[in-house]
Design a protein around this motif. Structure first.
Motif, PDB file in Angstrom:
ATOM      1  N   ARG A 132       0.790  -1.316  -0.088  1.00  0.00           N
ATOM      2  CA  ARG A 132      -0.052  -0.054  -0.017  1.00  0.00           C
ATOM      3  C   ARG A 132       0.873   1.192   0.119  1.00  0.00           C
ATOM      4  O   ARG A 132       1.059   1.949   1.000  1.00  0.00           O
ATOM      5  N   PRO A 133       1.528   1.559  -1.248  1.00  0.00           N
ATOM      6  CA  PRO A 133       2.659   2.627  -1.176  1.00  0.00           C
ATOM      7  C   PRO A 133       2.157   3.801  -0.901  1.00  0.00           C
ATOM      8  O   PRO A 133       3.216   4.716  -0.690  1.00  0.00           O
ATOM      9  N   TYR A 134       1.030   4.316  -0.880  1.00  0.00           N
ATOM     10  CA  TYR A 134       0.468   5.489  -0.242  1.00  0.00           C
ATOM     11  C   TYR A 134       0.295   5.770   1.052  1.00  0.00           C
ATOM     12  O   TYR A 134      -0.276   6.778   1.392  1.00  0.00           O
ATOM     13  N   MET A 135       0.253   4.588   2.084  1.00  0.00           N
ATOM     14  CA  MET A 135       0.122   4.516   3.234  1.00  0.00           C
ATOM     15  C   MET A 135       1.259   4.958   4.193  1.00  0.00           C
ATOM     16  O   MET A 135       2.172   4.501   3.491  1.00  0.00           O
ATOM     17  N   ARG A 136       0.991   5.339   5.300  1.00  0.00           N
ATOM     18  CA  ARG A 136       2.265   5.625   6.250  1.00  0.00           C
ATOM     19  C   ARG A 136       2.068   4.833   7.476  1.00  0.00           C
ATOM     20  O   ARG A 136       0.753   4.298   7.701  1.00  0.00           O
ATOM     21  N   GLY A 137       2.961   4.324   8.306  1.00  0.00           N
ATOM     22  CA  GLY A 137       2.686   3.650   9.440  1.00  0.00           C
ATOM     23  C   GLY A 137       3.359   4.035  10.507  1.00  0.00           C
ATOM     24  O   GLY A 137       4.324   4.328  10.590  1.00  0.00           O
ATOM     25  N   ILE A 138       2.858   3.434  11.963  1.00  0.00           N
ATOM     26  CA  ILE A 138       3.584   3.861  13.078  1.00  0.00           C
ATOM     27  C   ILE A 138       3.559   2.425  13.654  1.00  0.00           C
ATOM     28  O   ILE A 138       2.592   1.727  13.654  1.00  0.00           O
ATOM     29  N   GLY A 139       4.762   2.315  14.014  1.00  0.00           N
ATOM     30  CA  GLY A 139       5.014   0.639  14.536  1.00  0.00           C
ATOM     31  C   GLY A 139       5.508   0.972  16.176  1.00  0.00           C
ATOM     32  O   GLY A 139       6.256   1.642  16.574  1.00  0.00           O
ATOM     33  N   VAL A 140       4.596   0.289  16.881  1.00  0.00           N
ATOM     34  CA  VAL A 140       4.950   0.628  18.321  1.00  0.00           C
ATOM     35  C   VAL A 140       5.405  -0.674  19.016  1.00  0.00           C
ATOM     36  O   VAL A 140       4.903  -1.948  18.703  1.00  0.00           O
ATOM     37  N   ASP A 141       6.312  -0.822  19.910  1.00  0.00           N
ATOM     38  CA  ASP A 141       6.723  -2.100  20.546  1.00  0.00           C
ATOM     39  C   ASP A 141       7.494  -1.355  22.122  1.00  0.00           C
ATOM     40  O   ASP A 141       8.207  -0.353  22.080  1.00  0.00           O
ATOM     41  N   CYS A 142       7.354  -2.230  23.013  1.00  0.00           N
ATOM     42  CA  CYS A 142       7.863  -1.704  24.163  1.00  0.00           C
ATOM     43  C   CYS A 142       9.539  -2.331  24.199  1.00  0.00           C
ATOM     44  O   CYS A 142      10.079  -2.008  25.329  1.00  0.00           O
ATOM     45  N   SER A 143       9.723  -3.134  23.195  1.00  0.00           N
ATOM     46  CA  SER A 143      11.264  -3.392  23.219  1.00  0.00           C
ATOM     47  C   SER A 143      11.913  -2.713  22.369  1.00  0.00           C
ATOM     48  O   SER A 143      11.898  -2.877  21.117  1.00  0.00           O
TER      49      SER A 143
END
Ligand code: GLN
Length: 277
Positions: A132-143
């Motif tokens: 989905r080349p027009y989308m952006r993302g946030i990746g959350v992790d506690c590590s």
């Protein structure tokens, strides 16, 4: 003296077969290609030192260490991801979530953001952003250790300029209000008492990525408690669930409208989709 790669390979396969290791040929091929730094070992001869390195890896795999952890990468969907001891190995089961999101979100979708809670290696978010080349993302992790791996993977995939990583215990470090159109998560969902009985290979995954508390559902409850202000109107939530958790997880997320479930290749419900209305 150089050895014939076919002979070295056959010896590795025989050792694994004797131990009744599943996919002995695939494992031996991946390990030999890794040692030789090639995609096709048949084109090479093998030095005695490389043959020894290969045998050592075969013995480690025989003892239960997954190939991915030995070679530092694993294929997922149509990509390859770096992995190490700090991230859950990408599983074919989780490809169900990719399938579900790609079905639900049109390819030319613009200006919308995906939030991935407990991103680990970043395999879910990375794969989705590739497709989905027009989308952006946030990746959350506690590590933080996991986020180092996720960031490396985003660079490998070419999605780093559309991805932001945040070290946070679930949503704690996010702004209270957001307008995510898609939220995904494959949280730890193994019930604590089942952990000692897991197959040996799973014990090479970080415990923190598996441990879902007493009943395996603790992380779902945690996510449910803060998800509402993060999803936009008609926003969608996709959750991977463990075997038999479907009903309990639906109940925990009764604040959203349950849309549908998706099965993995062995026919088990693996992903639940919810919509905010
Ligand atoms: N899919 C993993 C397993 O069954 C568990 C991963 C998780 O807890 N999310 O081994």
């Amino acid at each position: 003296m150089e050895l014939r790669s076919e002979d070295v390979f056959a010896e590795g396969v025989a050792i694994l077969r004797k131990e009744k290791i599943a996919s002995a040929t695939t494992a031996a091929r991946l390990l030999l290609c890794f040692v030789l730094g090639t995609k096709d070992f048949r084109a090479h001869t093998v030095s005695p030192a490389d043959a020894e390195r290969f045998r050592t890896l075969i013995v480690q795999h025989k003892a239960g260490c997954p190939v991915s952890k030995l070679i530092g990468s694993r294929a997922f969907w149509d990509q390859t991801f770096y992995v190490n001891e700090n991230v859950l190995d990408p599983r074919p089961d989780s490809e169900t979530l990719i399938e579900a999101v790609l079905q639900a979100i049109p390819e030319n979708t613009t200006s919308s953001q995906i939030l991935d809670l407990g991103t680990g290696s970043g395999c879910l978010l990375g794969t989705l952003l590739v497709h989905r080349p027009y989308m952006r993302g946030i990746g959350v992790d506690c590590s933080l250790q996991a986020l180092f791996v996720a960031q490396k993977n985003a660079v490998r995939l070419g999605t780093a300029n559309r991805t932001h990583f945040i070290c946070s215990n679930w949503t704690a470090a996010l702004a209270q209000k957001h307008n995510f159109e898609v939220i995904i998560s494959n949280p730890p969902y193994i019930s604590r008492r089942d952990i000692p009985a897991l197959p040996k290979s799973v014990l090479y995954d970080p415990l923190i990525a598996l441990d879902g508390g007493e009943d395996g559902l603790a992380c779902y409850r945690e996510i449910a408690s803060s998800i509402m202000p993060l999803l936009c109107h008609k926003g969608q939530l996709f959750l991977e669930v463990g075997q038999g958790q479907q009903r309990a997880v639906k109940k925990i997320f009764n604040i959203l409208r349950y849309a549908q479930s998706y099965k993995d290749l062995s026919g088990r419900v693996r992903v639940l989709q919810f919509i905010k209305e």
